[in-house]
Design a protein around this motif. Structure first.
Motif, PDB file in Angstrom:
ATOM      1  N   GLN A  24       0.837  -1.226   0.000  1.00 42.87           N
ATOM      2  CA  GLN A  24       0.000   0.000   0.000  1.00 42.87           C
ATOM      3  C   GLN A  24       0.861   1.262   0.000  1.00 42.87           C
ATOM      4  O   GLN A  24       0.389   2.343   0.280  1.00 42.87           O
ATOM      5  CB  GLN A  24      -0.908   0.028   1.227  1.00 42.87           C
ATOM      6  CG  GLN A  24      -1.968  -1.053   1.307  1.00 42.87           C
ATOM      7  CD  GLN A  24      -1.391  -2.401   1.768  1.00 42.87           C
ATOM      8  OE1 GLN A  24      -0.440  -2.455   2.547  1.00 42.87           O
ATOM      9  NE2 GLN A  24      -1.947  -3.488   1.253  1.00 42.87           N
ATOM     10  N   ARG A  25       2.144   1.098  -0.295  1.00 33.14           N
ATOM     11  CA  ARG A  25       3.105   2.213  -0.291  1.00 33.14           C
ATOM     12  C   ARG A  25       3.178   2.885   1.088  1.00 33.14           C
ATOM     13  O   ARG A  25       3.261   4.110   1.198  1.00 33.14           O
ATOM     14  CB  ARG A  25       2.788   3.241  -1.379  1.00 33.14           C
ATOM     15  CG  ARG A  25       3.252   2.821  -2.760  1.00 33.14           C
ATOM     16  CD  ARG A  25       3.177   3.970  -3.751  1.00 33.14           C
ATOM     17  NE  ARG A  25       4.423   4.692  -3.929  1.00 33.14           N
ATOM     18  CZ  ARG A  25       4.564   5.998  -3.712  1.00 33.14           C
ATOM     19  NH1 ARG A  25       3.557   6.718  -3.296  1.00 33.14           N
ATOM     20  NH2 ARG A  25       5.725   6.580  -3.920  1.00 33.14           N
ATOM     21  N   GLU A  26       3.127   2.082   2.109  1.00 32.60           N
ATOM     22  CA  GLU A  26       3.345   2.616   3.452  1.00 32.60           C
ATOM     23  C   GLU A  26       4.767   2.257   3.870  1.00 32.60           C
ATOM     24  O   GLU A  26       5.318   1.262   3.398  1.00 32.60           O
ATOM     25  CB  GLU A  26       2.333   2.026   4.420  1.00 32.60           C
ATOM     26  CG  GLU A  26       0.920   2.473   4.084  1.00 32.60           C
ATOM     27  CD  GLU A  26      -0.089   2.172   5.170  1.00 32.60           C
ATOM     28  OE1 GLU A  26      -0.985   2.997   5.352  1.00 32.60           O
ATOM     29  OE2 GLU A  26       0.029   1.121   5.827  1.00 32.60           O
ATOM     30  N   VAL A  27       5.347   3.069   4.768  1.00 31.08           N
ATOM     31  CA  VAL A  27       6.722   2.802   5.213  1.00 31.08           C
ATOM     32  C   VAL A  27       6.683   2.068   6.548  1.00 31.08           C
ATOM     33  O   VAL A  27       6.198   2.612   7.550  1.00 31.08           O
ATOM     34  CB  VAL A  27       7.531   4.118   5.324  1.00 31.08           C
ATOM     35  CG1 VAL A  27       8.933   3.846   5.861  1.00 31.08           C
ATOM     36  CG2 VAL A  27       7.611   4.813   3.963  1.00 31.08           C
ATOM     37  N   ARG A  28       7.146   0.842   6.568  1.00 31.18           N
ATOM     38  CA  ARG A  28       7.138   0.041   7.790  1.00 31.18           C
ATOM     39  C   ARG A  28       8.252   0.506   8.726  1.00 31.18           C
ATOM     40  O   ARG A  28       9.408   0.667   8.304  1.00 31.18           O
ATOM     41  CB  ARG A  28       7.392  -1.437   7.464  1.00 31.18           C
ATOM     42  CG  ARG A  28       6.308  -2.075   6.640  1.00 31.18           C
ATOM     43  CD  ARG A  28       6.560  -3.579   6.571  1.00 31.18           C
ATOM     44  NE  ARG A  28       5.536  -4.234   5.776  1.00 31.18           N
ATOM     45  CZ  ARG A  28       5.710  -4.604   4.507  1.00 31.18           C
ATOM     46  NH1 ARG A  28       6.858  -4.407   3.909  1.00 31.18           N
ATOM     47  NH2 ARG A  28       4.720  -5.177   3.840  1.00 31.18           N
ATOM     48  N   VAL A  29       7.879   0.707   9.995  1.00 32.80           N
ATOM     49  CA  VAL A  29       8.826   1.264  10.964  1.00 32.80           C
ATOM     50  C   VAL A  29       9.942   0.267  11.332  1.00 32.80           C
ATOM     51  O   VAL A  29      11.113   0.650  11.407  1.00 32.80           O
ATOM     52  CB  VAL A  29       8.074   1.773  12.220  1.00 32.80           C
ATOM     53  CG1 VAL A  29       9.027   2.107  13.348  1.00 32.80           C
ATOM     54  CG2 VAL A  29       7.228   3.001  11.859  1.00 32.80           C
ATOM     55  N   ILE A 197       8.383   8.754  -0.211  1.00 31.39           N
ATOM     56  CA  ILE A 197       7.073   8.526   0.403  1.00 31.39           C
ATOM     57  C   ILE A 197       6.961   9.302   1.729  1.00 31.39           C
ATOM     58  O   ILE A 197       5.966   9.960   2.003  1.00 31.39           O
ATOM     59  CB  ILE A 197       6.825   7.013   0.643  1.00 31.39           C
ATOM     60  CG1 ILE A 197       6.808   6.264  -0.694  1.00 31.39           C
ATOM     61  CG2 ILE A 197       5.534   6.780   1.414  1.00 31.39           C
ATOM     62  CD1 ILE A 197       6.721   4.747  -0.564  1.00 31.39           C
ATOM     63  N   THR A 198       8.029   9.222   2.531  1.00 26.19           N
ATOM     64  CA  THR A 198       8.009   9.914   3.832  1.00 26.19           C
ATOM     65  C   THR A 198       7.939  11.428   3.632  1.00 26.19           C
ATOM     66  O   THR A 198       7.184  12.132   4.316  1.00 26.19           O
ATOM     67  CB  THR A 198       9.278   9.551   4.647  1.00 26.19           C
ATOM     68  OG1 THR A 198       9.440   8.130   4.627  1.00 26.19           O
ATOM     69  CG2 THR A 198       9.175  10.032   6.078  1.00 26.19           C
ATOM     70  N   GLU A 199       8.705  11.928   2.685  1.00 24.80           N
ATOM     71  CA  GLU A 199       8.734  13.363   2.392  1.00 24.80           C
ATOM     72  C   GLU A 199       7.330  13.845   1.996  1.00 24.80           C
ATOM     73  O   GLU A 199       6.850  14.862   2.490  1.00 24.80           O
ATOM     74  CB  GLU A 199       9.752  13.627   1.270  1.00 24.80           C
ATOM     75  CG  GLU A 199       9.917  15.068   0.851  1.00 24.80           C
ATOM     76  CD  GLU A 199      10.722  15.908   1.839  1.00 24.80           C
ATOM     77  OE1 GLU A 199      11.308  15.350   2.794  1.00 24.80           O
ATOM     78  OE2 GLU A 199      10.750  17.149   1.637  1.00 24.80           O
ATOM     79  N   GLU A 200       6.672  13.106   1.129  1.00 25.66           N
ATOM     80  CA  GLU A 200       5.328  13.497   0.675  1.00 25.66           C
ATOM     81  C   GLU A 200       4.335  13.481   1.837  1.00 25.66           C
ATOM     82  O   GLU A 200       3.516  14.379   1.978  1.00 25.66           O
ATOM     83  CB  GLU A 200       4.846  12.535  -0.427  1.00 25.66           C
ATOM     84  CG  GLU A 200       5.503  12.835  -1.767  1.00 25.66           C
ATOM     85  CD  GLU A 200       5.285  11.731  -2.815  1.00 25.66           C
ATOM     86  OE1 GLU A 200       5.923  11.821  -3.876  1.00 25.66           O
ATOM     87  OE2 GLU A 200       4.494  10.781  -2.567  1.00 25.66           O
TER      88      GLU A 200
END
Ligand code: 1Q0
Length: 211
Positions: A24-29, A197-200
């Motif tokens: 889902q284009r999420e960043v896993r911690v 992704i994080t920047e957006e």
């Protein structure tokens, strides 16, 4: 080489960052932190002159790890869920320094930008180029903008202790310098994607200037 040198391999850092982005284009911690831990291990191999940098990174990694080990661990599964949870619950201080996951991860996120530029510089540099020059140029163009004079000065002194490009590449423990360069080429798109992704996400929530 200092203690731990033989245990570092660029490969584990690469694997961690490739595992960061979900379908889902999420960043896993968790893999994000694992990637940083691998980088810190590498930094420790380079000598005690870098300890002030690795200590700061470790402090930040541990703050987020503590959230991952708390009762709210599920909220910190991805950077997206963390942002949503902390904002919805008023946990992000927009005025002053705090220990929120959002502000802490932002520091690592900014450092990831430097890393991206540094690795690209290393990858495309000539055999005899100086790692210290690649490092200070990319630092000055990125992270330095967020650091006070004293930190910039100390960082500049530490960079002088960096080995030559080829020795540096060999320290990555993935074979010859050429093999390390090839692996950097494979790794960089993943690191860039995590950064983007994080920047957006942070831009969308106006979190890029958190104190
Ligand atoms: C290879 C040489 C490494 C050089 C690292 C360059 C970054 C310099 C950063 C200097 C940070 C100084 C310590 C304190 C900074 C804090 O004030 C600052 C802001 O935090 P806060 O709480 O005061 O608002 N903290 C940061 O900006 C975070 C900095 C984290 C830096 C983590 C760097 C980890 C480096 C890993 C080595 C990378 C080697 C790459 C090759 C491996 C191949 C995959």
């Amino acid at each position: 080489m200092a203690e731990g040198a033989e245990t570092f391999s660029l490969r584990e850092v690469l694997v961690a960052f490739t595992a960061c982005v979900s379908e889902q284009r999420e960043v896993r911690v968790d893999p994000y932190l694992a990637g940083w831990k691998g980088l810190v291990r590498f930094l420790n191999c380079l000598g005690t002159i870098f300890s002030f940098i690795s200590k700061d990174a470790v402090t930040k990694i541990e703050i987020i790890e503590n959230y991952r080990n708390s009762d709210q661990r599920e909220k910190y599964l991805t950077v997206q869920s963390m942002v949503e949870y902390e904002l919805a619950n008023g946990l992000v201080d927009l005025q002053k320094r705090s220990d929120s996951g959002c502000r802490t991860l932002l520091r690592l996120h900014r450092a990831l930008h430097w890393l991206q530029m540094f690795l690209e510089g290393l990858r495309t540099g000539k055999d005899n180029s100086k790692t210290s020059v690649i490092c200070s140029e990319t630092y000055n163009a990125s992270l330095a903008n967020y650091h006070p004079w004293i930190i910039r000065k100390a960082a500049g002194v530490a960079f002088c202790a960096l080995p030559t490009r080829n020795t540096f590449l060999e320290t990555m423990n993935v074979g010859t310098a050429e093999e390390a360069v090839a692996m950097l080429g494979d790794a960089l798109p993943y690191i860039c994607e995590v950064y983007k992704i994080t920047e957006e996400l942070y831009a969308q929530h106006k979190l890029l200037d958190l104190p």
